[in-house]
Write a protein that holds these residues in place. Structure first.
Motif, PDB file in Angstrom:
ATOM      1  N   ALA A 138       0.849  -1.190   0.000  1.00 14.60           N
ATOM      2  CA  ALA A 138       0.000   0.000   0.000  1.00 14.60           C
ATOM      3  C   ALA A 138       0.884   1.239   0.000  1.00 14.60           C
ATOM      4  N   HIS A 139       0.528   2.210  -0.841  1.00 18.47           N
ATOM      5  CA  HIS A 139       1.232   3.482  -0.908  1.00 18.47           C
ATOM      6  C   HIS A 139       0.310   4.603  -0.427  1.00 18.47           C
ATOM      7  N   PHE A 140       0.761   5.337   0.579  1.00 26.50           N
ATOM      8  CA  PHE A 140       0.061   6.517   1.074  1.00 26.50           C
ATOM      9  C   PHE A 140       0.761   7.726   0.455  1.00 26.50           C
ATOM     10  N   VAL A 141       0.131   8.346  -0.521  1.00 24.84           N
ATOM     11  CA  VAL A 141       0.782   9.383  -1.328  1.00 24.84           C
ATOM     12  C   VAL A 141       0.431  10.763  -0.772  1.00 24.84           C
ATOM     13  N   HIS A 142       1.437  11.424  -0.204  1.00 24.39           N
ATOM     14  CA  HIS A 142       1.271  12.769   0.345  1.00 24.39           C
ATOM     15  C   HIS A 142       1.942  13.763  -0.604  1.00 24.39           C
ATOM     16  N   GLU A 143       1.200  14.800  -0.987  1.00 22.94           N
ATOM     17  CA  GLU A 143       1.720  15.807  -1.915  1.00 22.94           C
ATOM     18  C   GLU A 143       1.904  17.135  -1.184  1.00 22.94           C
ATOM     19  N   ARG A 144       3.018  17.819  -1.494  1.00 23.36           N
ATOM     20  CA  ARG A 144       3.308  19.089  -0.837  1.00 23.36           C
ATOM     21  C   ARG A 144       2.168  20.078  -1.049  1.00 23.36           C
ATOM     22  N   ALA A 145       1.741  20.731   0.035  1.00 23.20           N
ATOM     23  CA  ALA A 145       0.565  21.593  -0.027  1.00 23.20           C
ATOM     24  C   ALA A 145       0.830  22.902  -0.750  1.00 23.20           C
ATOM     25  N   THR A 146       2.023  23.450  -0.615  1.00 23.92           N
ATOM     26  CA  THR A 146       2.365  24.720  -1.252  1.00 23.92           C
ATOM     27  C   THR A 146       3.774  24.637  -1.832  1.00 23.92           C
ATOM     28  N   GLY A 147       4.054  25.487  -2.796  1.00 22.61           N
ATOM     29  CA  GLY A 147       5.387  25.523  -3.384  1.00 22.61           C
ATOM     30  C   GLY A 147       5.562  24.487  -4.475  1.00 22.61           C
ATOM     31  N   PRO A 148       6.813  24.168  -4.820  1.00 16.78           N
ATOM     32  CA  PRO A 148       7.084  23.207  -5.898  1.00 16.78           C
ATOM     33  C   PRO A 148       6.495  21.829  -5.593  1.00 16.78           C
ATOM     34  N   LYS A 149       6.172  21.095  -6.660  1.00 21.29           N
ATOM     35  CA  LYS A 149       5.637  19.750  -6.475  1.00 21.29           C
ATOM     36  C   LYS A 149       6.638  18.881  -5.710  1.00 21.29           C
TER      37      LYS A 149
END
Length: 249
Positions: free
Chosen positions: A122-133
């Motif tokens: 299982a992968h829990f994918v967290h993406e940066r909320a602000t700024g560069p990807k």
């Protein structure tokens, strides 16, 4: 909010043990990789804390990437976090990363040296909320077990929608999907499925849990049968140099 005990949020990064040298690179490599516990370095990376509410609603989607209308290695069943209610997120190095989705690969993509592949990951994918990807991805290896009742992993893999379709799921306990032990191994790698541009985005901060989670063997077998023997995983990648892998216990 709860913090993973393998990192103290009050410990300044500069006060931690210096990274070991001469073993590999701290730069981004291609994922997944094999993890040799005996060669791991003492943890030195930024502080991390988990902010997951007790109950989360979302959409269970059988993602269909080209070629369409047939299961391929780039497709997966994923729980996409809803926009209502409390947003699950983590803080990593002082920055916020929102949990976008939890999806599954079979067999597992990461592997511990000297052990066979787990049947599911299982992968829990967290993406940066602000700024560069940017991404922080939790990797939880899932073992097939025969037991009474269903785990939270079972809730998401037991009866997936048809390919390309979706349905609502309510009250998922994300915390219960993480192993009881929060010992982990961390390195800098890449996505294991192509992004919208067709590339394996880098850098990705990987957090691979040492302890496995559980799901019922019948549900894991049913999930993997959606792809047949080829599965929906990316093969282990050969990197030169190999990544430095850091342990947190």
């Amino acid at each position: 909010m709860f913090s993973l005990p393998f990192i103290s949020l009050s410990t300044p990064v500069q006060a931690q043990v210096k990274p070991c040298h001469g073993r590999g690179t701290d730069g981004a490599v291609q994922s997944p990789v094999e993890i040799d516990r005996s060669a791991a370095c003492p943890g030195t990376q930024p502080a991390l804390a988990v902010h997951y509410p007790h109950s989360v609603d979302g959409t269970l989607l059988f993602q269909d990437k080209p070629p369409l209308e047939e299961a391929s290695e780039h497709d997966d069943v994923r729980f996409v976090i809803g926009t209502g209610g409390s947003q699950p997120y983590i803080t990593y190095g002082g920055q916020r990363y929102n949990l976008n989705n939890v999806h599954f690969h079979g067999h597992a993509e990461h592997k511990f040296a000297g052990q066979p592949f787990a049947p599911l990951e299982a992968h829990f994918v967290h993406e940066r909320a602000t700024g560069p990807k940017g991404y922080v991805v939790f990797s939880v290896l899932v073992d097939a077990k025969s037991f009474q009742g269903l785990s939270q992993h079972d809730r998401l893999i037991a009866s997936p929608p048809a390919i390309g379709e979706s349905r609502s799921v309510h009250g998922v306990d994300l915390r219960a999907m993480l192993p009881e032990s929060h010992a982990t191994y961390r390195y800098t790698g890449s996505l294991t499925t192509p992004d919208e541009t067709g590339t394996y985005f880098q850098p990705v901060n990987w957090v691979v849990f040492n302890q496995h989670a559980k799901a019922h063997q019948n549900n894991i077998q049913s999930y993997r049968s959606l792809w047949g023997p080829e599965g929906n995983h990316r093969e282990l990648q050969e990197n030169d140099p190999e990544p430095n892998i850091y342990s947190y216990h």
